[in-house]
Scaffold this motif. Sequence first.
Motif, PDB file in Angstrom:
ATOM      1  N   CYS A  26     127.021   0.464  -4.217  1.00 33.67           N
ATOM      2  CA  CYS A  26     127.863  -0.354  -5.091  1.00 33.67           C
ATOM      3  C   CYS A  26     128.203   0.687  -6.263  1.00 33.67           C
ATOM      4  O   CYS A  26     129.283   0.747  -6.940  1.00 33.67           O
ATOM      5  N   THR A  27     127.157   1.425  -6.724  1.00 27.10           N
ATOM      6  CA  THR A  27     127.416   2.513  -7.910  1.00 27.10           C
ATOM      7  C   THR A  27     128.361   3.283  -7.576  1.00 27.10           C
ATOM      8  O   THR A  27     129.411   3.629  -8.458  1.00 27.10           O
ATOM      9  N   LEU A  28     128.447   3.875  -6.289  1.00 25.49           N
ATOM     10  CA  LEU A  28     129.702   4.774  -6.017  1.00 25.49           C
ATOM     11  C   LEU A  28     131.077   4.265  -6.027  1.00 25.49           C
ATOM     12  O   LEU A  28     131.913   4.826  -6.246  1.00 25.49           O
ATOM     13  N   ASP A  29     130.950   2.791  -5.378  1.00 26.17           N
ATOM     14  CA  ASP A  29     132.233   2.253  -5.230  1.00 26.17           C
ATOM     15  C   ASP A  29     132.853   1.900  -6.521  1.00 26.17           C
ATOM     16  O   ASP A  29     134.028   2.166  -6.766  1.00 26.17           O
ATOM     17  N   TRP A  30     131.839   1.788  -7.812  1.00 24.89           N
ATOM     18  CA  TRP A  30     132.469   1.509  -8.986  1.00 24.89           C
ATOM     19  C   TRP A  30     132.993   2.763  -9.513  1.00 24.89           C
ATOM     20  O   TRP A  30     134.207   2.744 -10.296  1.00 24.89           O
ATOM     21  N   PHE A  31     132.019   3.781  -9.204  1.00 28.65           N
ATOM     22  CA  PHE A  31     132.849   5.074  -9.996  1.00 28.65           C
ATOM     23  C   PHE A  31     134.288   5.587  -9.413  1.00 28.65           C
ATOM     24  O   PHE A  31     134.998   5.864  -9.912  1.00 28.65           O
ATOM     25  N   ARG A  32     134.292   5.358  -7.810  1.00 32.15           N
ATOM     26  CA  ARG A  32     135.603   5.562  -7.344  1.00 32.15           C
ATOM     27  C   ARG A  32     136.758   4.879  -7.963  1.00 32.15           C
ATOM     28  O   ARG A  32     137.858   5.404  -7.999  1.00 32.15           O
ATOM     29  N   ARG A  33     136.477   3.628  -7.934  1.00 35.10           N
ATOM     30  CA  ARG A  33     137.353   2.708  -8.507  1.00 35.10           C
ATOM     31  C   ARG A  33     138.040   3.062  -9.858  1.00 35.10           C
ATOM     32  O   ARG A  33     139.007   3.063 -10.086  1.00 35.10           O
ATOM     33  N   GLN A  34     136.812   3.514 -10.610  1.00 33.52           N
ATOM     34  CA  GLN A  34     137.198   3.804 -12.064  1.00 33.52           C
ATOM     35  C   GLN A  34     138.177   5.229 -12.191  1.00 33.52           C
ATOM     36  O   GLN A  34     138.948   5.356 -12.811  1.00 33.52           O
ATOM     37  N   LYS A  35     137.408   6.075 -11.296  1.00 32.00           N
ATOM     38  CA  LYS A  35     138.268   7.471 -11.213  1.00 32.00           C
ATOM     39  C   LYS A  35     139.753   7.092 -10.569  1.00 32.00           C
ATOM     40  O   LYS A  35     140.548   7.543 -11.447  1.00 32.00           O
ATOM     41  N   THR A  36     140.027   6.551  -9.778  1.00 31.76           N
ATOM     42  CA  THR A  36     141.129   6.211  -9.387  1.00 31.76           C
ATOM     43  C   THR A  36     142.054   5.321 -10.099  1.00 31.76           C
ATOM     44  O   THR A  36     143.351   5.813 -10.426  1.00 31.76           O
ATOM     45  N   ARG A  37     141.607   4.396 -10.750  1.00 33.88           N
ATOM     46  CA  ARG A  37     142.162   3.612 -11.779  1.00 33.88           C
ATOM     47  C   ARG A  37     142.647   4.420 -12.898  1.00 33.88           C
ATOM     48  O   ARG A  37     143.607   4.300 -13.683  1.00 33.88           O
ATOM     49  N   ASN A  38     141.662   5.120 -13.531  1.00 37.08           N
ATOM     50  CA  ASN A  38     142.060   5.839 -14.655  1.00 37.08           C
ATOM     51  C   ASN A  38     143.040   7.004 -14.557  1.00 37.08           C
ATOM     52  O   ASN A  38     143.601   7.611 -15.496  1.00 37.08           O
ATOM     53  N   ALA A  39     143.063   7.493 -13.247  1.00 35.88           N
ATOM     54  CA  ALA A  39     144.103   8.719 -12.976  1.00 35.88           C
ATOM     55  C   ALA A  39     145.495   7.941 -12.872  1.00 35.88           C
ATOM     56  O   ALA A  39     146.332   8.617 -13.082  1.00 35.88           O
ATOM     57  N   LEU A  40     145.327   6.676 -12.373  1.00 35.79           N
ATOM     58  CA  LEU A  40     146.735   6.130 -12.439  1.00 35.79           C
ATOM     59  C   LEU A  40     147.268   5.175 -13.458  1.00 35.79           C
ATOM     60  O   LEU A  40     148.498   5.039 -13.627  1.00 35.79           O
ATOM     61  N   PHE A  41     146.545   4.548 -14.071  1.00 38.05           N
ATOM     62  CA  PHE A  41     146.827   3.545 -14.967  1.00 38.05           C
ATOM     63  C   PHE A  41     146.179   3.740 -16.372  1.00 38.05           C
ATOM     64  O   PHE A  41     144.811   4.059 -16.114  1.00 38.05           O
ATOM     65  N   SER A  42     146.731   3.591 -17.493  1.00 40.44           N
ATOM     66  CA  SER A  42     145.813   3.597 -18.743  1.00 40.44           C
ATOM     67  C   SER A  42     145.678   2.132 -19.079  1.00 40.44           C
ATOM     68  O   SER A  42     146.450   1.148 -18.925  1.00 40.44           O
ATOM     69  N   ASN A  43     144.442   1.742 -19.710  1.00 42.54           N
ATOM     70  CA  ASN A  43     144.006   0.732 -20.442  1.00 42.54           C
ATOM     71  C   ASN A  43     144.476   0.512 -21.667  1.00 42.54           C
ATOM     72  O   ASN A  43     144.443   1.320 -22.375  1.00 42.54           O
ATOM     73  N   LEU A  44     144.535  -1.047 -21.983  1.00 41.37           N
ATOM     74  CA  LEU A  44     144.818  -1.195 -23.753  1.00 41.37           C
ATOM     75  C   LEU A  44     143.476  -0.449 -24.111  1.00 41.37           C
ATOM     76  O   LEU A  44     143.526  -0.266 -25.531  1.00 41.37           O
ATOM     77  N   GLY A  45     142.512  -0.667 -23.913  1.00 37.64           N
ATOM     78  CA  GLY A  45     141.052  -0.303 -24.270  1.00 37.64           C
ATOM     79  C   GLY A  45     141.282   0.884 -24.968  1.00 37.64           C
ATOM     80  O   GLY A  45     140.421   1.566 -25.970  1.00 37.64           O
ATOM     81  N   ASP A  46     141.858   1.860 -24.197  1.00 35.73           N
ATOM     82  CA  ASP A  46     142.124   3.330 -24.544  1.00 35.73           C
ATOM     83  C   ASP A  46     142.523   3.580 -25.939  1.00 35.73           C
ATOM     84  O   ASP A  46     142.302   4.297 -26.546  1.00 35.73           O
TER      85      ASP A  46
END
Length: 148
Positions: A26-46
């Motif tokens: 579950c931890t690895l899945d979360w980090f993979r999702r974050q890495k991919t999402r951060n590489a493709l999209f920016s968050n308003l929280g940034d």
Amino acid sequence: MKLAQHYGEKPVDELPMLFQRILSNCTLDWFRRQKTRNALFSNLGDFESGDSDGDFDLLETLNVQSHSVQHESAESSTERTQTLREIEHEVQELPGRQREAFLMRYWEELDVAETAAAMGCSEGSVKTHCFRAIQALRKALSAKGISL
């Protein structure tokens, strides 16, 4: 929850090992999702500053940033926009099932089981579709000089 749902019938001495594996996955899945999402999209929280009191207004932040000396050059802004367009184009070029699995997993942040239920397929199929989508994106974007 996964331990209780899927492994409730297992002997008690196997539960710690199973729990560690579930936690690790579950931890690895979360980090993979974050890495991919951060590489493709920016968050308003940034855009939020660390000393924010909870009243965050994106327009005010962008207005302050546009008047600052350290704002992005037109060249880098254009380059970033073109890169994002290329990424969006390549995501749209993925086969339907791969695109569907990729967006659900990494944009919608659904886990494998939720994605499988939404797509009406097995969890293994979701993992395969996501892997193939990432490989196809990496290959297509690398050919265009974009590295993730």
